[in-house]
Design an enzyme around this catalytic site. Structure first.
Site, mmCIF file in Angstrom:
data_model
loop_
_atom_site.group_PDB
_atom_site.id
_atom_site.type_symbol
_atom_site.label_atom_id
_atom_site.label_comp_id
_atom_site.label_asym_id
_atom_site.label_seq_id
_atom_site.Cartn_x
_atom_site.Cartn_y
_atom_site.Cartn_z
ATOM 1 N N TYR A 1 -15.479 17.617 -16.572
ATOM 2 C CA TYR A 1 -15.822 16.205 -16.438
ATOM 3 C C TYR A 1 -16.880 16.044 -15.344
ATOM 4 C CZ TYR A 1 -15.539 11.336 -15.135
ATOM 5 O OH TYR A 1 -15.870 10.053 -14.807
ATOM 6 N N ASP B 1 -6.444 19.157 -15.087
ATOM 7 C CA ASP B 1 -6.879 17.809 -15.436
ATOM 8 C C ASP B 1 -6.484 17.615 -16.904
ATOM 9 O OD1 ASP B 1 -8.115 15.473 -16.177
ATOM 10 O OD2 ASP B 1 -9.998 15.894 -15.133
ATOM 11 N N LYS C 1 -7.695 6.532 -19.473
ATOM 12 C CA LYS C 1 -8.018 7.024 -20.810
ATOM 13 C C LYS C 1 -6.802 6.853 -21.741
ATOM 14 C CE LYS C 1 -11.882 7.985 -18.720
ATOM 15 N NZ LYS C 1 -12.207 9.301 -18.183
ATOM 16 N N ARG D 1 0.840 -1.217 0.000
ATOM 17 C CA ARG D 1 0.000 0.000 0.000
ATOM 18 C C ARG D 1 0.865 1.254 0.000
ATOM 19 N NH1 ARG D 1 -1.760 2.120 4.567
ATOM 20 N NH2 ARG D 1 -2.094 0.133 5.603
#
Ligand SMILES: *Cc1c(COP(=O)(O)O)cnc(C)c1O
Length: 372
Positions: free
Chosen positions: A99, A171, A196, A47
């Site tokens: 978005y 972004d 993406k 982690r």
């Protein structure tokens, strides 16, 4: 080295243990301590750090030209980590066209948590300046915007934001490197949904934050990554790394195809408007030319006849797939207002296209038969 070379080599080396050319996937959740209690390989628990994730973070740091990166299990988890590194009471300026997932994250989670947020037309510098407050700590940019492809002047907004004591995050999901090098224009942080273009094959969910400076704000983002644990799996990191190796070539194909599709739609009598910053008629074209090296693979168009006509076009395509998301090798088409939900401000006659890597003539022919 040039970008194409870095995309292949900056995140990878031949495995020193085995000579494997393709990196192994490190599934182990835990790493051995030396007799003296130290961690000789630098890893403790997956982690907090994993070799596949470290390679992905290294590569994205290099490609964006930043100082450090933190990878997350999704673009939205990465966005949440940035926004919760602020404090309740802080003011955020975000685009009025953005978005929808992050807009909903702001409205449903972070405004109740204590952030004050204004949604502003960031193609309008005067509107942006008027929205700045004494408490503004973060400016969220998405240019081209989603789904209207409005263009924000990154350098101009960043100069004003910094004067006011606010950080700027871009972004850059629609504009992966080297398309829009926002650190050069002064931005402080870059966000990507690796889901993406970076991974590029519609088979991985992931996100990353890259920082221009490894400062105390980025330390808070790292702390959220580590303590909340919304980290990508080793396999997802491996897939993203594999995808990025071909990124520069894919981006050229996406941009060339999108330019041809945009030009053909702009000439079609059933199309009312095409939103693509590569078109000379786009109101943000000059700014886009200055800050983007290519115009990318995303565009939207509005058709005559309203929502029913738009839905009919989406119903008739054969090669484009009716699906949300973007940035994969296959072309997608989407009636955006209906996925964004009832409060969407997106025009009802708008279709958003993620232009893939098929031959552009086939894509243009498909749209022509669907438009009729
Ligand atoms: C998809 C997307 C996101 C969110 O990424 P997820 O991996 O789906 O959480 C953020 N910003 C933009 C512009 C996107 O297209």
């Amino acid at each position: 080295m040039k970008f194409e070379t870095l995309a292949i080599h900056a995140g990878a080396e031949v495995d020193p243990a085995t000579g494997a050319v393709t990196p192994p996937i490190h599934l182990s959740t835990t790493f051995e301590r030396a007799p003296d209690g130290s961690y000789p390989h630098g890893y403790v628990y997956t982690r907090s750090g994993n070799p596949n994730r470290a390679a992905l973070e290294r590569l994205l740091t290099v490609l964006e030209g930043g100082a450090a990166a933190a990878a997350f299990a999704s673009g939205s988890a990465a966005a949440g980590a940035i926004l919760r590194s602020l404090h309740p009471g802080d003011h955020v300026i975000a685009p009025d066209d953005m978005y929808h997932g992050i807009q909903k994250l702001l409205k449903q989670v972070l405004i109740p948590w204590g952030l004050a947020v204004n949604f502003v037309d960031l193609a309008d510098l005067a509107a942006f300046e008027a929205a700045l407050r004494e408490t503004t700590r973060l400016v969220w940019l998405e240019t081209p915007s989603n789904p209207l492809l409005k263009i924000t002047d990154i350098a101009a907004v960043t100069a004003l934001a910094h004067q006011a004591g606010a950080r700027v995050v871009c972004d850059n999901t629609w504009t992966p490197p080297p398309l829009q090098p926002v650190f050069r224009y002064g931005a402080d942080l870059v966000l990507h949904a690796t889901t993406k273009y970076l991974a590029g094959h519609s088979d991985v969910l992931g996100g990353v934050v890259v920082a221009r400076e490894d400062d105390t704000f980025f330390e808070r983002i790292r702390a959220i990554q580590h303590h909340e644990g919304a980290v990508p799996s080793p396999f997802d990191c491996w897939l993203a790394l594999r995808g990025i190796k071909t990124l520069p070539y894919r981006l050229r194909g996406h941009s060339e195809n999108a330019a041809k599709v945009a030009a053909s739609l702009a000439a079609h009598p059933r199309v009312k408007a095409v939103h693509y910053p590569g078109l000379a008629s786009h109101p943000g074209h000059e700014i886009a030319r200055r800050q983007m090296s290519q115009f990318g693979g995303m565009l939207s168009c509005q058709v005559h006849g309203g929502e029913a006509a738009a839905m009919a076009v989406a119903a008739k395509v054969r090669l484009f797939t009716r699906a949300t998301s973007l940035g994969g090798v296959e072309s997608l088409i989407e009636h955006r207002a209906s996925i964004e939900g009832p409060e969407s401000r997106t025009p009802r006659d708008l279709l958003r296209l993620s232009v893939g890597l098929e031959h552009p003539d086939d894509l243009i022919a498909d749209l022509a038969q669907a438009l009729g």
